[in-house]
Design an enzyme around this catalytic site. Structure first.
Site, PDB file in Angstrom:
ATOM      1  NE  ARG A  14      29.050  65.259 118.972  1.00  0.00           N
ATOM      2  CZ  ARG A  14      29.731  64.969 117.869  1.00  0.00           C
ATOM      3  NH1 ARG A  14      31.038  64.714 117.960  1.00  0.00           N
ATOM      4  NH2 ARG A  14      29.147  64.925 116.695  1.00  0.00           N
ATOM      5  CG  ASN A 380      22.247 123.407 128.519  1.00  0.00           C
ATOM      6  OD1 ASN A 380      23.282 122.875 128.161  1.00  0.00           O
ATOM      7  ND2 ASN A 380      21.900 123.516 129.788  1.00  0.00           N
TER       8      ASN A 380
HETATM    9  C1  UD1 Z   1      30.607  64.201 110.023  1.00  0.00           C
HETATM   10  C2  UD1 Z   1      31.287  63.147 109.106  1.00  0.00           C
HETATM   11  C3  UD1 Z   1      32.764  63.067 109.486  1.00  0.00           C
HETATM   12  C4  UD1 Z   1      33.415  64.429 109.334  1.00  0.00           C
HETATM   13  C5  UD1 Z   1      32.647  65.483 110.133  1.00  0.00           C
HETATM   14  C6  UD1 Z   1      33.187  66.857 109.750  1.00  0.00           C
HETATM   15  C7  UD1 Z   1      29.597  61.451 108.622  1.00  0.00           C
HETATM   16  C8  UD1 Z   1      29.154  60.067 108.896  1.00  0.00           C
HETATM   17  N1  UD1 Z   1      30.665  61.865 109.300  1.00  0.00           N
HETATM   18  O1  UD1 Z   1      30.718  63.716 111.361  1.00  0.00           O
HETATM   19  O2  UD1 Z   1      33.417  62.129 108.628  1.00  0.00           O
HETATM   20  O3  UD1 Z   1      34.763  64.361 109.754  1.00  0.00           O
HETATM   21  O4  UD1 Z   1      31.246  65.464 109.841  1.00  0.00           O
HETATM   22  O5  UD1 Z   1      32.621  67.894 110.509  1.00  0.00           O
HETATM   23  O6  UD1 Z   1      28.995  62.136 107.814  1.00  0.00           O
HETATM   24  N2  UD1 Z   1      22.812  65.723 110.159  1.00  0.00           N
HETATM   25  C9  UD1 Z   1      21.584  65.611 109.551  1.00  0.00           C
HETATM   26  N3  UD1 Z   1      20.876  64.465 109.680  1.00  0.00           N
HETATM   27  C10 UD1 Z   1      21.325  63.398 110.400  1.00  0.00           C
HETATM   28  C11 UD1 Z   1      22.603  63.522 111.029  1.00  0.00           C
HETATM   29  C12 UD1 Z   1      23.339  64.693 110.879  1.00  0.00           C
HETATM   30  O7  UD1 Z   1      21.121  66.535 108.879  1.00  0.00           O
HETATM   31  O8  UD1 Z   1      20.623  62.384 110.473  1.00  0.00           O
HETATM   32  C13 UD1 Z   1      23.573  66.986 109.992  1.00  0.00           C
HETATM   33  C14 UD1 Z   1      23.882  67.674 111.297  1.00  0.00           C
HETATM   34  O9  UD1 Z   1      22.882  68.634 111.609  1.00  0.00           O
HETATM   35  C15 UD1 Z   1      25.219  68.359 110.994  1.00  0.00           C
HETATM   36  C16 UD1 Z   1      25.848  67.489 109.916  1.00  0.00           C
HETATM   37  O10 UD1 Z   1      24.816  66.679 109.419  1.00  0.00           O
HETATM   38  O11 UD1 Z   1      25.048  69.650 110.470  1.00  0.00           O
HETATM   39  C17 UD1 Z   1      26.963  66.609 110.471  1.00  0.00           C
HETATM   40  O12 UD1 Z   1      26.466  65.786 111.493  1.00  0.00           O
HETATM   41  P1  UD1 Z   1      27.325  65.404 112.773  1.00  0.00           P
HETATM   42  O13 UD1 Z   1      26.533  64.483 113.609  1.00  0.00           O
HETATM   43  O14 UD1 Z   1      27.858  66.627 113.418  1.00  0.00           O
HETATM   44  O15 UD1 Z   1      28.517  64.589 112.088  1.00  0.00           O
HETATM   45  P2  UD1 Z   1      29.959  64.329 112.655  1.00  0.00           P
HETATM   46  O16 UD1 Z   1      29.920  63.272 113.689  1.00  0.00           O
HETATM   47  O17 UD1 Z   1      30.589  65.609 113.035  1.00  0.00           O
HETATM   48 CA    CA Z   2      29.899  67.661 113.102  1.00  0.00          CA
END
Ligand code: UD1
Ligand code: CA
Length: 460
Positions: A14, A380
């Site tokens: 995103r 200067n």
């Molecule tokens: C996640 C939570 C959600 C919470 C939100 C808070 C889950 C399923 N959902 O959603 O409940 O409200 O965070 O900010 O956990 N990442 C990995 N490996 C992956 C996927 C993600 O390392 O395979 C890392 C991303 O880099 C990121 C973090 O995990 O730093 C969160 O991932 P993101 O996809 O942003 O989760 P959200 O949809 O925001």
């Molecule tokens: Ca997130």
């Protein structure tokens, strides 16, 4: 025993960026670095694991550069080669944490504003209640995009449902998962292999483990701004505003005057002393230190620079430089490339200094460029004096002794050494070294031909 794992493997679709999300900068530091900073309250912290995947090398590099100074245990990078969800990411820890019997803190790498005290408090509630898991939650005015947390009357969590998996009725719940967790590792390790990708994204969700663990407690954060997750540029801008407000109110409380704070930005790496005054449209970045009584702005940018006491900087740019006590910079000066200006100097009105050192009480006041120069005390530099320091291939040094005066529009062709008490006549092009106490006139003599006019005008 406490270990921490930071989730930093995701791409951050995103953000619509070629950079991995967690290395985007917020107030001069990457998001994931800020997450590391929030750990300062946890001691002793035995292990610090960072889960990386998307552009892993970039994330590693961003962290290894900055990590040296901190007190954290050395970072262990765990690769998640395919990003199949937050639960899948934590599954990658299983071989690394074999034999570990303590608590595991899990932090999302994209939640950068968490205060260290909040983590500490959550950990102590976790340990006090002997929870299998403790999860930081918040009541948000606008919970859109976050996982919703469903609890019983005792704050024990029954279920977490991602925004995209929620029914309309579930979306009305404003209590959200902050993405900050504390697990009893042995309990978590036992249920991690049971996760199933039964959701809209077909991902393994870490949040699904709450169904298998007992008890799982929700702890509401006091200030929900702390748990803002960064998923897009809009949220990055919002986080930056929150951070700026925090930083500025801290400096005002410490005795710094900010005039029109909304138009000023200050990285939280900057150090200010009491009775500094910052005027509008001024930006302070990186490892900058500004000492007492200095007056910066309006309209200035100071980056990675040391500014002494009672210095004024007006409509100017100072980068990677040092300015000593009592010096006036600007209007319209540019100091860069390790410029070092002594005490009580004046530098300004369209002057550029690069890798140049000025002694005390020296003046470079109008329209000059000094590059690779070492200038003594009480010199200067006349209006329009330029060091010709670059021959098209190499840069060369210029030395100027104490009390020397260069005339207007002098060109100093480097390499060049001018002694002390030298006077250079206006318009000179100086190519040879000059000893102390000399007058130098290095220009063609003026020729005057009386009674002479252009032919065309003679005929008129
Ligand atoms: C996640 C939570 C959600 C919470 C939100 C808070 C889950 C399923 N959902 O959603 O409940 O409200 O965070 O900010 O956990 N990442 C990995 N490996 C992956 C996927 C993600 O390392 O395979 C890392 C991303 O880099 C990121 C973090 O995990 O730093 C969160 O991932 P993101 O996809 O942003 O989760 P959200 O949809 O925001
Ligand atoms: Ca997130």
């Amino acid at each position: 025993m406490v270990a921490v794992a930071i989730l930093a493997a995701g791409r951050g679709t995103r953000m619509k960026s070629s950079l991995p999300k967690v290395i985007h900068s917020l107030g001069g530091r990457s998001l994931v670095e800020r997450v590391l900073q929030s750990l300062t309250s946890i001691s002793p912290l035995t292990r610090c694991l960072v889960i990386i995947g998307y552009q892993a090398e970039q994330v590693k590099l961003a962290l290894s550069r900055r990590h040296e100074a901190s007190d954290l245990p050395s970072l262990e990078f765990v690769e998640q080669t395919e990003q199949l969800g937050t639960g899948h990411a934590i599954q990658q820890l299983l071989p690394h944490l074999e034999g570990f019997t303590g608590d595991l803190l899990v932090l999302n790498g994209d939640v950068p504003l968490l205060r260290p005290g909040t983590l500490k408090q959550m950990l102590s509630i976790h340990q006090e209640h002997q929870n299998a898991a403790t999860i930081l939650t918040a009541q948000l005015p606008n919970p859109q995009g976050y996982g919703r947390v469903f609890c019983d009357g005792q704050n024990l969590i029954q279920q977490i449902v991602e925004d995209r998996d929620c029914t309309d009725a579930q979306k009305q719940n404003r209590r959200i998962n902050a993405g900050i967790y504390c697990f009893r590792w042995l309990d978590l390790a036992a249920v991690l292999p049971l996760l199933q990708p039964n959701n809209d994204q077909q991902e393994y969700y870490l949040t699904d483990v709450v169904n298998q663990l007992e008890p799982v407690m929700a702890v509401d954060v006091e200030d929900y701004q702390e748990i803002l997750g960064i998923n897009d540029r809009q949220q990055l801008a919002t986080a930056s505003e929150i951070l700026q407000k925090r930083v500025k109110s801290d400096w005002m409380a410490a005795g710094v005057t900010l005039i029109d704070p909304a138009s000023i930005t200050i990285d939280d790496t900057v150090q200010l002393q009491p009775d500094v005054i910052i005027e509008p449209q001024t930006h302070l970045r990186g490892n900058t230190v500004i000492r007492s009584g200095s007056h910066i702005g309006p309209g200035s940018l100071i980056e990675n620079s040391q500014i002494g006491e009672n210095v004024t900087v007006l409509y100017s740019v100072v980068r990677n430089s040092i300015v000593q006590t009592g010096t006036e910079v600007g209007p319209y000066a540019h100091l860069r490339g390790q410029a070092e200006v002594g005490t009580d100097c004046r530098v300004g009105n369209f002057v550029e200094l690069k890798n140049t050192k000025l002694g005390a009480e020296t003046k470079v006041v109008h329209l000059s460029y000094l590059g690779d120069a070492t200038v003594g005390d009480r010199v200067n530099i006349g209006a329009g004096t330029i060091t010709a320091n670059y021959d098209g291939v190499n840069k060369h040094p210029t030395q100027i002794g104490d009390r020397t005066k260069t005339g207007a529009n002098s060109t100093l062709v480097a390499p060049l050494t001018l002694g002390a008490d030298v006077t250079i006549a206006a318009g000179s092009v100086v190519t040879e070294n000059v000893a102390d106490d000399c007058l130098v006139i290095a220009r063609s003599r003026q020729v005057v031909k009386p009674g002479w006019r252009l032919k065309s005008t003679q005929e008129l």
